[in-house]
Design an enzyme around this catalytic site. Structure first.
Site, PDB file in Angstrom:
ATOM      1  N   ASP A  18       0.196 -34.792  30.039  1.00 16.11           N
ATOM      2  CA  ASP A  18       0.096 -34.406  28.631  1.00 16.11           C
ATOM      3  C   ASP A  18      -0.221 -35.609  27.751  1.00 16.11           C
ATOM      4  OD1 ASP A  18       0.670 -31.725  29.166  1.00 16.11           O
ATOM      5  OD2 ASP A  18       2.827 -32.057  29.009  1.00 16.11           O
ATOM      6  N   LYS A  19       0.320 -36.770  28.112  1.00 17.82           N
ATOM      7  CA  LYS A  19       0.046 -37.975  27.323  1.00 17.82           C
ATOM      8  C   LYS A  19      -1.371 -38.493  27.566  1.00 17.82           C
ATOM      9  CE  LYS A  19       2.836 -38.250  24.560  1.00 17.82           C
ATOM     10  NZ  LYS A  19       2.290 -38.220  23.221  1.00 17.82           N
ATOM     11  N   GLU A  44      -8.885 -30.971  21.015  1.00 21.55           N
ATOM     12  CA  GLU A  44      -7.919 -30.640  22.066  1.00 21.55           C
ATOM     13  C   GLU A  44      -8.480 -31.080  23.416  1.00 21.55           C
ATOM     14  OE1 GLU A  44      -5.170 -29.595  20.940  1.00 21.55           O
ATOM     15  OE2 GLU A  44      -5.785 -28.881  18.958  1.00 21.55           O
ATOM     16  N   PHE A 245       7.395 -39.295  44.903  1.00 19.98           N
ATOM     17  CA  PHE A 245       6.583 -39.033  43.711  1.00 19.98           C
ATOM     18  C   PHE A 245       5.274 -39.809  43.856  1.00 19.98           C
ATOM     19  CE2 PHE A 245       6.825 -39.007  38.721  1.00 19.98           C
ATOM     20  CZ  PHE A 245       5.627 -38.317  38.673  1.00 19.98           C
ATOM     21  N   ALA A 254      -1.346 -30.111  35.314  1.00 17.65           N
ATOM     22  CA  ALA A 254      -2.329 -30.113  34.237  1.00 17.65           C
ATOM     23  C   ALA A 254      -1.709 -30.636  32.949  1.00 17.65           C
ATOM     24  CB  ALA A 254      -2.889 -28.709  34.017  1.00 17.65           C
ATOM     25  N   ARG A 259       1.707 -31.156  23.843  1.00 16.81           N
ATOM     26  CA  ARG A 259       2.855 -30.508  24.479  1.00 16.81           C
ATOM     27  C   ARG A 259       4.108 -31.369  24.454  1.00 16.81           C
ATOM     28  NH1 ARG A 259       0.996 -27.137  29.775  1.00 16.81           N
ATOM     29  NH2 ARG A 259       0.667 -29.225  30.630  1.00 16.81           N
ATOM     30  N   LYS A 260       4.014 -32.612  24.028  1.00 15.14           N
ATOM     31  CA  LYS A 260       5.181 -33.498  24.033  1.00 15.14           C
ATOM     32  C   LYS A 260       5.571 -33.869  22.604  1.00 15.14           C
ATOM     33  CE  LYS A 260       6.211 -33.645  28.341  1.00 15.14           C
ATOM     34  NZ  LYS A 260       5.637 -32.314  28.565  1.00 15.14           N
ATOM     35  N   LYS A 280      -5.893 -34.934  15.607  1.00 14.39           N
ATOM     36  CA  LYS A 280      -6.130 -34.437  14.250  1.00 14.39           C
ATOM     37  C   LYS A 280      -6.407 -35.579  13.278  1.00 14.39           C
ATOM     38  CE  LYS A 280      -3.091 -30.495  15.104  1.00 14.39           C
ATOM     39  NZ  LYS A 280      -1.810 -29.839  14.786  1.00 14.39           N
ATOM     40  N   LYS A 284      -5.151 -33.207   8.086  1.00 13.29           N
ATOM     41  CA  LYS A 284      -4.256 -32.223   8.694  1.00 13.29           C
ATOM     42  C   LYS A 284      -2.815 -32.639   8.406  1.00 13.29           C
ATOM     43  CE  LYS A 284      -7.967 -30.626  10.921  1.00 13.29           C
ATOM     44  NZ  LYS A 284      -9.041 -31.563  10.554  1.00 13.29           N
TER      45      LYS A 284
END
Length: 403
Positions: A18-19, A44, A245, A254, A259-260, A280, A284
């Protein structure tokens, strides 16, 4: 307000999927603002196994015309910015490689109906880019006036990333998460009860002497980051609790821009309005008004007017002035919350907290956003053009307005 409790916050590294998406989206914002400081960007990003996809709405001189035609060379610059971002993070793995990933660009022109609400025209000032509520927060738990649990979670991963990039910890890979639980007494952190670090690692570092080396390294990072008095015999460590890991980043999961948002803000210690920041431009208010709310809350705490402060702002799309301003010092204020609200309204340099007033005072129409997209948007050092909302230059204005 409770004074004795356990509280937990988490952070994720720059290599978290996400990052990765957030950093790509903000690289595009910076690219476009460098071409046109008034560019409109809502970018996005989606990342997955060897694939990056961009989508969103844009407008700007030297970027794209109203018919969706790209200016010469811009499409190539976008792809270059994407690949350079992934390379800087450190992804050269078979499942996600900066040079080998498939890239798709689906950016298109901003809606004319949104544009007519946001743009200034005639006697109408620039309006907010969307409706919504935004929150800012500050507290005296750390020198950066941030929640301690989040501050330490960020700093653990920042240190690990620095060591990975420098070669001091060659067994680390880009994806990682941290989580810090602190026990509070009388509202102050007194003990770390649990610390979780999960880090992607090189092959073989999930067993034997290599695993022991990784665990020893992580514990040393924690000891270097947290104040010594918080680490006690009761502190419990969970280091790579799943055991292995090796598969991580967008190949393991994904990633999507935005999202964070709790990692980006206050680690759950304060409310969140719901709108993400990355990708953004500063018209915004999801982004710029959240920065303004942090700026105000931090200056209130820095001025000694409260130990904790939450600020809410609300906007309507196309309307310049905020619909409401709410201040809550959680019973820690030296003056009334209503007095603080009135004092904020008296500070002319804030421009009435309109979108234009915010971005003018904080000089937000610059390519400064790539630095925000990992390890939090708040609690960072205001340096040069970066993180202007972290300055405490409103302290005297607030005191004067209360006099």
């Amino acid at each position: 307000m409770r004074t004795s409790y356990l509280f937990t916050s988490e952070s994720v590294s720059e290599g978290h999927p996400d990052k990765v998406a957030d950093q790509i989206s903000d690289a595009i914002v910076d690219l476009f603002l460098s071409k046109d400081p008034e560019a409109r960007v809502a970018c996005e990003t989606m990342t997955t196994t060897n694939r990056v996809v961009l989508a969103g709405e844009i407008r700007g001189k030297g970027i794209m015309d109203e018919d969706g035609n790209w200016a010469e060379g811009v499409r190539e610059e976008i792809e270059r910015a994407v690949r350079e971002t992934v390379k800087r993070i450190g992804y050269e793995q078979s499942g996600f490689h900066w040079d080998k990933l498939d890239f798709a660009n689906h950016l298109h022109p901003q809606s004319a109906h949104i544009a007519q609400g946001v743009d200034a025209s005639g006697n109408k000032d620039e309006g907010a880019g969307d409706q919504g509520i935004m929150f800012g927060f500050a507290c005296d738990e750390t020198p950066d006036l941030m929640p301690a649990t989040l501050d330490y979670s960020h700093k653990i991963l920042q240190r690990m990333a620095d060591d990975r990039h420098s070669g001091r910890a060659p067994f680390l890979e880009p994806d990682a998460k941290s989580q810090v639980t602190l026990r509070f007494e009388n509202g102050k952190p007194v003990e770390a009860t649990a610390i979780v670090v999960s880090t992607q690692h090189a092959k073989g570092y999930d067993e034997g002497e290599n695993e022991a080396e990784l665990h020893t390294y992580v514990k040393q990072v924690i000891a270097d980051v947290l104040p010594a008095n918080l680490i006690t015999a009761n502190t419990v460590y969970h280091i790579n609790p799943t055991g292995s890991f090796e598969i991580g980043g967008p190949d393991g999961d994904a990633g999507i821009t935005g999202r964070k948002i709790i990692v980006d803000t206050y680690g759950g210690a304060a409310p969140h309005g719901g709108g993400a920041f990355s990708g953004k431009d500063p018209t915004k208010v999801d982004r710029s008004a959240a920065y303004a709310a942090r700026y105000l809350a931090k200056n209130i705490v820095a001025a000694g007017l409260a130990r904790r402060c939450t600020i809410q702002l609300a906007y309507a799309i196309g309307v310049s002035k905020p619909l409401s301003l709410y201040v809550d010092t959680h019973g820690t204020g030296s003056v009334g919350d209503d007095q603080l609200e009135a004092a904020i309204g008296k500070i002319d340099k804030l421009g009435g907290l309109t979108p234009r007033g915010i971005r003018t005072h904080l000089t937000l129409n610059k390519p400064i956003y790539g630095a925000t997209a990992a390890y939090g948007h708040f609690g960072r050092k205001a340096e040069g053009d970066l993180f202007p909302w972290e300055k405490t230059d409103l302290v005297d204005d607030l005191r004067a307005a209360l006099a």
